[in-house]
Design an enzyme around this catalytic site. Structure first.
Site, mmCIF file in Angstrom:
data_model
loop_
_atom_site.group_PDB
_atom_site.id
_atom_site.type_symbol
_atom_site.label_atom_id
_atom_site.label_comp_id
_atom_site.label_asym_id
_atom_site.label_seq_id
_atom_site.Cartn_x
_atom_site.Cartn_y
_atom_site.Cartn_z
ATOM 1 N N TYR A 23 -6.995 5.407 7.895
ATOM 2 C CA TYR A 23 -6.424 6.014 9.500
ATOM 3 C C TYR A 23 -6.874 5.768 10.229
ATOM 4 C CZ TYR A 23 -3.564 8.747 4.916
ATOM 5 O OH TYR A 23 -3.280 8.925 4.128
ATOM 6 N N LYS A 61 -16.133 5.930 -3.716
ATOM 7 C CA LYS A 61 -16.272 4.898 -4.670
ATOM 8 C C LYS A 61 -17.108 3.955 -4.549
ATOM 9 C CE LYS A 61 -14.308 2.369 -7.653
ATOM 10 N NZ LYS A 61 -14.148 2.001 -9.349
ATOM 11 N N ASP A 95 -11.461 6.558 -9.379
ATOM 12 C CA ASP A 95 -11.135 6.840 -10.580
ATOM 13 C C ASP A 95 -11.174 7.594 -11.417
ATOM 14 O OD1 ASP A 95 -13.315 5.897 -10.538
ATOM 15 O OD2 ASP A 95 -12.587 3.523 -11.985
ATOM 16 N N ASP A 102 -5.971 11.945 0.587
ATOM 17 C CA ASP A 102 -4.399 11.609 0.282
ATOM 18 C C ASP A 102 -3.839 11.117 -0.932
ATOM 19 O OD1 ASP A 102 -1.204 11.482 1.563
ATOM 20 O OD2 ASP A 102 -2.028 8.798 0.819
ATOM 21 N N ASP A 145 -2.467 14.642 -3.779
ATOM 22 C CA ASP A 145 -0.476 14.241 -4.576
ATOM 23 C C ASP A 145 -0.693 14.239 -5.943
ATOM 24 O OD1 ASP A 145 0.613 14.168 -2.333
ATOM 25 O OD2 ASP A 145 1.689 12.117 -2.807
HETATM 26 C C1 IPM Z 1 -0.075 13.322 3.985
HETATM 27 C C2 IPM Z 1 1.061 12.714 4.177
HETATM 28 C C3 IPM Z 1 0.482 11.798 5.828
HETATM 29 C C4 IPM Z 1 -0.801 10.727 5.298
HETATM 30 C C5 IPM Z 1 1.453 10.600 5.820
HETATM 31 C C6 IPM Z 1 2.743 11.010 5.850
HETATM 32 C C7 IPM Z 1 0.813 9.556 6.917
HETATM 33 O O1 IPM Z 1 1.083 11.306 3.133
HETATM 34 O O2 IPM Z 1 0.172 13.974 4.598
HETATM 35 O O3 IPM Z 1 -0.519 13.800 3.092
HETATM 36 O O4 IPM Z 1 -1.227 10.115 4.402
HETATM 37 O O5 IPM Z 1 -1.562 11.471 5.409
HETATM 38 MN MN MN Z 2 -0.109 12.231 1.305
#
Ligand code: IPM
Ligand code: MN
Length: 349
Positions: free
Chosen positions: A133, A184, A217, A241, A245
């Site tokens: 990032y 990793k 993984d 990140d 999710d």
């Molecule tokens: C998150 C989002 C952000 C990230 C994006 C929108 C820049 O996906 O907060 O997880 O990748 O960190």
């Molecule tokens: Mn995200």
């Protein structure tokens, strides 16, 4: 009991469902008896299209002066080409993380009934200012057949260590006291080596915390098949990140997932936001789940020293989820509206 302080909070409702869910979060904070002095900031895709501002230096300086920032969601509708890709991500969200030194992205997950990981209870400590990032890299011979695109991963000893220390501190305060480094190291032998060495060096200072390591993984499999093995996960920016999710999905849906972008050194305000995005497709329909925003606001109160109200909100959300007229009911069952969910949580306080 709340403290008798009034906290100054910058509120960025943003785009899509952002303003709707933030309104419910503020309603719940007020019901918990915490006084906030809020200042709204118009930032995000719509604001950019109207004014050309992504985040000016002047706005950033104003934001710095607040005790905390509460953000809904920013971003254009999926498929829209009006806002260049990456502009808001880099220019607003990541800029805030970097400029305000929000070096920990703390994302707690507790399972909801019916979820794949209904009983899970863990937190991901995601490094939030470095890794891929950081934006290292560039193009060479762009647009030609010989084009080169590089994207490096920046890992500093200082940046890794402060994140790892935060994770150990958190693990030491939790019941299970277990820390898992996710990386990793078998392929990313430079960055992974630094992360593992830092964990190994800090670990002896936390003898009560047991340490483990998973490749990223494998962690994806475990998150689905054995999520109970996790307590505190510490990981780099990009792995964090992606993992969060997945964690949101197995814990019951991204509509429940909260996050705190923390500056633990408190050299400036921290920023609190739901993990989900602007979801333009359901904006204005009353179908957005405000629980992630409400939980994020509770994390904000915790950071502001309002421990009792933060805990009460956490319990009210948990009670709503377990007893409430399921936002997580079977497909086709009527789902309570955004406002009704906010009301239901506020009533439980
Ligand atoms: C998150 C989002 C952000 C990230 C994006 C929108 C820049 O996906 O907060 O997880 O990748 O960190
Ligand atoms: Mn995200």
């Amino acid at each position: 009991m709340s403290t008798d302080r009034t906290h100054s909070v910058a509120v960025i409702g943003g785009d899509g469902i952002g303003p709707e869910v933030v309104a419910e979060a503020l309603k719940v904070v007020a019901a918990a008896g915490v006084r906030l002095r809020t200042t709204p900031y118009e930032l995000g895709a719509a604001h950019y299209l109207q004014t050309g501002e992504v985040l000016s230096d002047a706005t950033l300086d104003e934001l710095r002066a607040h005790d905390a920032i509460l953000l809904g969601a920013v971003g254009p509708p999926v498929g829209s080409s009006e806002v260049p890709p990456g502009l808001l991500e880099r220019g607003l969200l990541l800029r805030l993380r970097f400029e305000l030194d929000l070096y920990v992205n703390l994302r707690p997950f507790t399972g909801t009934p019916g979820a794949l990981a209904a009983d899970c209870d863990f937190a991901v400590v995601r490094e939030n200012t470095e890794g891929t990032y950081a934006g290292e890299g560039g193009f060479l011979r762009k647009g030609t057949p010989h084009e080169v695109a590089t994207q490096g991963s920046v890992n500093t000893r200082m940046g890794v260590e402060r994140c790892v220390r935060f994770a150990f501190e958190l693990a030491a305060r939790r019941a299970a006291r277990r820390l898992t480094l996710v990386h990793k190291t078998n392929v990313l032998t430079f960055a992974g080596d630094l992360w593992q060495r830092v964990v190994d060096e800090v670990a002896p200072q936390y003898p009560g915390v047991s340490c483990d390591y998973n490749h990223v993984d494998a962690a994806c499999i475990y998150l689905v098949e054995q999520p109970g093995r996790y307590d505190v996960v510490v990981t780099d920016n990009l792995f964090g990140d992606i993992l969060t999710d997945l964690a949101g999905a197995v814990a019951g849906g991204i509509g429940f997932a909260a996050s705190a972008n923390l500056n633990p050194a408190r050299t400036g305000p921290s920023l609190f936001e739901p993990v989900h995005g602007a979801a333009h497709d359901i904006a204005g329909t009353g179908r957005a789940n405000p629980l992630a925003a409400i939980r994020s606001a509770a994390m904000m109160l915790e950071h502001l020293g309002e421990h009792a109200p933060a805990e009460r909100i956490g319990k009210a959300v948990a009670s709503y989820i377990s007893e409430g007229p399921g936002a997580q009911g079977p497909p086709g069952s009527p789902v309570p509206s955004t406002v009704a969910i906010g009301d239901a949580v506020a009533e439980r306080l």
